[in-house]
Design a protein around this motif. Structure first.
Motif, PDB file in Angstrom:
ATOM      1  N   ILE A  28     -19.990  26.946 -13.041  1.00  0.00           N
ATOM      2  CA  ILE A  28     -19.556  25.422 -14.374  1.00  0.00           C
ATOM      3  C   ILE A  28     -21.255  25.274 -14.391  1.00  0.00           C
ATOM      4  O   ILE A  28     -21.350  25.268 -16.256  1.00  0.00           O
ATOM      5  N   CYS A  29     -22.009  25.228 -13.624  1.00  0.00           N
ATOM      6  CA  CYS A  29     -23.247  24.699 -14.360  1.00  0.00           C
ATOM      7  C   CYS A  29     -23.809  25.929 -14.916  1.00  0.00           C
ATOM      8  O   CYS A  29     -24.725  26.091 -15.446  1.00  0.00           O
ATOM      9  N   ILE A  30     -23.394  27.306 -14.058  1.00  0.00           N
ATOM     10  CA  ILE A  30     -24.138  28.150 -15.064  1.00  0.00           C
ATOM     11  C   ILE A  30     -23.649  28.747 -16.033  1.00  0.00           C
ATOM     12  O   ILE A  30     -24.758  29.211 -16.723  1.00  0.00           O
ATOM     13  N   VAL A  31     -22.811  28.610 -16.631  1.00  0.00           N
ATOM     14  CA  VAL A  31     -22.101  28.622 -17.775  1.00  0.00           C
ATOM     15  C   VAL A  31     -22.734  28.343 -18.652  1.00  0.00           C
ATOM     16  O   VAL A  31     -23.048  28.506 -19.855  1.00  0.00           O
ATOM     17  N   LEU A  32     -22.444  26.377 -18.361  1.00  0.00           N
ATOM     18  CA  LEU A  32     -23.117  25.508 -19.069  1.00  0.00           C
ATOM     19  C   LEU A  32     -24.594  25.697 -19.278  1.00  0.00           C
ATOM     20  O   LEU A  32     -25.182  25.694 -20.587  1.00  0.00           O
ATOM     21  N   GLY A  33     -25.404  25.977 -18.350  1.00  0.00           N
ATOM     22  CA  GLY A  33     -27.202  25.630 -17.894  1.00  0.00           C
ATOM     23  C   GLY A  33     -28.132  27.284 -18.971  1.00  0.00           C
ATOM     24  O   GLY A  33     -28.801  26.970 -20.053  1.00  0.00           O
ATOM     25  N   CYS A  34     -26.779  28.126 -18.493  1.00  0.00           N
ATOM     26  CA  CYS A  34     -26.941  29.794 -19.498  1.00  0.00           C
ATOM     27  C   CYS A  34     -27.038  29.648 -20.933  1.00  0.00           C
ATOM     28  O   CYS A  34     -27.614  29.671 -21.478  1.00  0.00           O
ATOM     29  N   SER A  35     -25.597  28.635 -21.006  1.00  0.00           N
ATOM     30  CA  SER A  35     -25.200  28.741 -23.010  1.00  0.00           C
ATOM     31  C   SER A  35     -26.354  27.451 -23.429  1.00  0.00           C
ATOM     32  O   SER A  35     -27.103  28.227 -24.774  1.00  0.00           O
ATOM     33  N   LEU A  36     -26.759  26.321 -22.721  1.00  0.00           N
ATOM     34  CA  LEU A  36     -27.975  25.743 -23.019  1.00  0.00           C
ATOM     35  C   LEU A  36     -29.561  26.402 -22.920  1.00  0.00           C
ATOM     36  O   LEU A  36     -29.860  26.429 -23.758  1.00  0.00           O
ATOM     37  N   GLY A  37     -29.671  27.291 -21.885  1.00  0.00           N
ATOM     38  CA  GLY A  37     -30.305  27.708 -22.193  1.00  0.00           C
ATOM     39  C   GLY A  37     -30.884  28.607 -23.362  1.00  0.00           C
ATOM     40  O   GLY A  37     -32.184  28.647 -23.533  1.00  0.00           O
ATOM     41  N   PHE A  38     -29.745  29.714 -23.571  1.00  0.00           N
ATOM     42  CA  PHE A  38     -29.911  30.015 -24.722  1.00  0.00           C
ATOM     43  C   PHE A  38     -30.281  29.925 -25.616  1.00  0.00           C
ATOM     44  O   PHE A  38     -30.959  29.822 -27.005  1.00  0.00           O
ATOM     45  N   LEU A  39     -29.512  28.537 -26.035  1.00  0.00           N
ATOM     46  CA  LEU A  39     -30.312  28.059 -27.173  1.00  0.00           C
ATOM     47  C   LEU A  39     -31.319  27.307 -27.385  1.00  0.00           C
ATOM     48  O   LEU A  39     -32.446  27.308 -28.751  1.00  0.00           O
TER      49      LEU A  39
END
Length: 221
Positions: A28-39
């Motif tokens: 869960i944190c990988i999916v959310l964190g990578c999305s946030l990281g890209f933004l």
């Protein structure tokens, strides 16, 4: 002292449930964190000075403070400020997502900078909307270049997830600590817990090296 690892057979189900929670939290944190990281990576390469400044403060703060402190602050302090109650699962997801977003943003920022400006100029010449440029041109190339480092970040997050046991979340580490306390067998229990983390993390680490080699060859770097 006589070691007896057979005692852990009685707690096999509990350990598997703890491992499942650890893996679920990590994914869960990988999916959310990578999305946030890209933004955030996009924000740090933006021409907007205010956007760059805010994103830079966020990244430096979460990279420059211990994850455990971030977790405690979100679990104990954030509910007081917001006037709402946060579960340990929610607190863990927020803390690890923010941390993952900060470390992956640097990865995406580097990969975004490696994309030649002529490609963006071509997008402008073709009249492509900004959203189309990001989704169809920038994102695929940025992700491809970032994959090796992103995978390393994911492995690190899997290991860092053990910290959520400090706020009472029933992950693998929390279950191991409880079994250790109840059986008075810390050597056997914590050794097995460490081996479980190692058995999962080590193959992933080796896979990162292989994937990195192949991607570098594909990009001819």
């Amino acid at each position: 002292m006589t070691l007896d690892f057979s005692i852990l057979l009685r707690f096999e189900h509990a350990l598997l449930l703890g491992l499942w929670m650890t893996v679920k939290l990590t994914v869960i944190c990988i999916v959310l964190g990578c999305s946030l990281g890209f933004l955030v990576g996009l924000a740090r390469t933006s021409r907007n000075v205010a956007l760059r400044a805010v994103s830079s403060i966020y990244v430096e703060f979460f990279r420059g403070t211990p994850v455990l402190i971030q977790l405690f602050w979100i679990f104990f302090c954030l509910p007081l400020l917001l006037g709402v109650e946060l579960s340990n699962l929610t607190s863990g997801i927020i803390a690890l997502t923010l941390y993952m977003g900060a470390i992956t943003s640097e990865t995406f920022r580097a990969s975004l900078k490696s994309i030649g400006p002529e490609q963006l100029d071509a997008c402008v010449a073709l009249g492509l909307p900004r959203n189309t440029q990001i989704i169809n041109v920038v994102l695929p190339q940025a992700v491809l270049r970032a994959i090796p480092t992103l995978l390393s970040n994911c492995v690190s997050l899997f290991k860092e997830s053990a910290l959520v046991s400090a706020v009472g979340m029933v992950d693998l580490m929390f279950v191991g600590q409880n079994i250790s306390n109840n059986t008075a067998r810390p050597v056997e229990v914590l050794t097995v817990v460490a081996l479980i983390y190692f058995v999962i993390a080590f193959p992933l680490t080796r896979a990162v090296s292989l994937i990195e080699t192949r991607i570098l060859k594909k990009l001819a770097i």
